[in-house]
Design a protein around this motif. Sequence first.
Motif, PDB file in Angstrom:
ATOM      1  N   PHE A  33       0.826  -1.210   0.000  1.00  0.00           N
ATOM      2  CA  PHE A  33       0.000   0.000   0.000  1.00  0.00           C
ATOM      3  C   PHE A  33       0.857   1.256   0.000  1.00  0.00           C
ATOM      4  N   ASP A  34       0.602   2.109  -0.973  1.00  0.00           N
ATOM      5  CA  ASP A  34       1.229   3.429  -1.033  1.00  0.00           C
ATOM      6  C   ASP A  34       0.282   4.407  -0.366  1.00  0.00           C
ATOM      7  N   TYR A  35       0.592   4.741   0.884  1.00  0.00           N
ATOM      8  CA  TYR A  35      -0.267   5.674   1.612  1.00  0.00           C
ATOM      9  C   TYR A  35       0.444   7.005   1.870  1.00  0.00           C
ATOM     10  N   GLY A  36       1.456   7.289   1.020  1.00  0.00           N
ATOM     11  CA  GLY A  36       2.218   8.517   1.191  1.00  0.00           C
ATOM     12  C   GLY A  36       3.135   8.448   2.390  1.00  0.00           C
ATOM     13  N   ARG A  40       9.219   5.919   2.009  1.00  0.00           N
ATOM     14  CA  ARG A  40       8.668   5.402   0.763  1.00  0.00           C
ATOM     15  C   ARG A  40       9.584   4.375   0.099  1.00  0.00           C
ATOM     16  N   ILE A  43       8.426   0.706  -0.533  1.00  0.00           N
ATOM     17  CA  ILE A  43       7.659   0.228  -1.680  1.00  0.00           C
ATOM     18  C   ILE A  43       8.588  -0.418  -2.704  1.00  0.00           C
ATOM     19  N   VAL A  60       0.653  -2.946  -6.121  1.00  0.00           N
ATOM     20  CA  VAL A  60       0.842  -1.763  -5.276  1.00  0.00           C
ATOM     21  C   VAL A  60      -0.403  -0.900  -5.425  1.00  0.00           C
ATOM     22  N   LEU A  61      -1.125  -0.707  -4.330  1.00  0.00           N
ATOM     23  CA  LEU A  61      -2.373   0.045  -4.355  1.00  0.00           C
ATOM     24  C   LEU A  61      -2.168   1.455  -3.822  1.00  0.00           C
ATOM     25  N   ASP A  62      -2.702   2.416  -4.532  1.00  0.00           N
ATOM     26  CA  ASP A  62      -2.631   3.822  -4.123  1.00  0.00           C
ATOM     27  C   ASP A  62      -3.753   4.111  -3.128  1.00  0.00           C
ATOM     28  N   VAL A  63      -3.362   4.318  -1.882  1.00  0.00           N
ATOM     29  CA  VAL A  63      -4.334   4.678  -0.846  1.00  0.00           C
ATOM     30  C   VAL A  63      -3.863   5.958  -0.150  1.00  0.00           C
ATOM     31  N   THR A  64      -3.378   6.907  -0.948  1.00  0.00           N
ATOM     32  CA  THR A  64      -2.823   8.145  -0.386  1.00  0.00           C
ATOM     33  C   THR A  64      -3.886   9.000   0.296  1.00  0.00           C
ATOM     34  N   ASN A  67      -3.208   9.326   3.869  1.00  0.00           N
ATOM     35  CA  ASN A  67      -2.241  10.345   4.278  1.00  0.00           C
ATOM     36  C   ASN A  67      -2.940  11.658   4.637  1.00  0.00           C
TER      37      ASN A  67
END
Length: 232
Positions: A33-36, A40, A43, A60-64, A67
């Motif tokens: 999960f890319d949460y900002g 980093r 990742i 890789v899922l964008d869940v920014t 943040n």
Amino acid sequence: MKRAVVVFSGGQDSTTCLIQALRQYDEVHCVTFDYGQRHRAEIDVACRISKELGAAAHKVLDVTLLNELAISSLTRDNIPVPDFSDSEKSGLPSTFVPGRNILFLTLAAIYAYQVEAEAVITGVCETDFSGYPDCRDEFVKALNNAVRLGIARDIRFETPLMWLNKAETWALADYYQKLDFIRNQTLTCYNGLQGDGCGECAACHLRAKGLHHYLSNTQSIMLDMKSKTHLS
């Protein structure tokens, strides 16, 4: 075919879970999960490790959005990462990201539904942790029950490290002959440094303390780990 999804950060715990899952399941998917997050680099490490170890797929899922909502030293550069002495103070540490595991496990379960996996595996632990409420066994079981009801499928949340301390987690990696890999290739450090890390943050301190304890008491800790995990 037995399939599983591993919630994967590229750190010590999730990589140990992935190593074990690859031996227990026919097909293993990783979700990062890319949460900002502040560190980093995890990742990139997660992508490299999942490929090297042989995961069937890595998403890789964008869940920014998290943040924007969750104020933490892991999501805000202006909040200092505490060192290990600060972690011993009462109350939740600034590294706690509210709702992170609620979101991660829920999304991982949706992905598991899509790929027809029977289990979602996460490396949360109640034995050696920083007091995070979303790492507790009670929480994981409650959310698992809600997810099963909500998607009408018996997807199982597995927490293989829940009752292991850090020394026993090192023992589990050693059992699979991956201790050096875990030590050198993973990223656990809150300051984003691979391997042994910065040596100052709470994550590095816990990791180093566990490794020292395991290397000083290898045989007895290995036996304790095997008894808790029912490995022969």
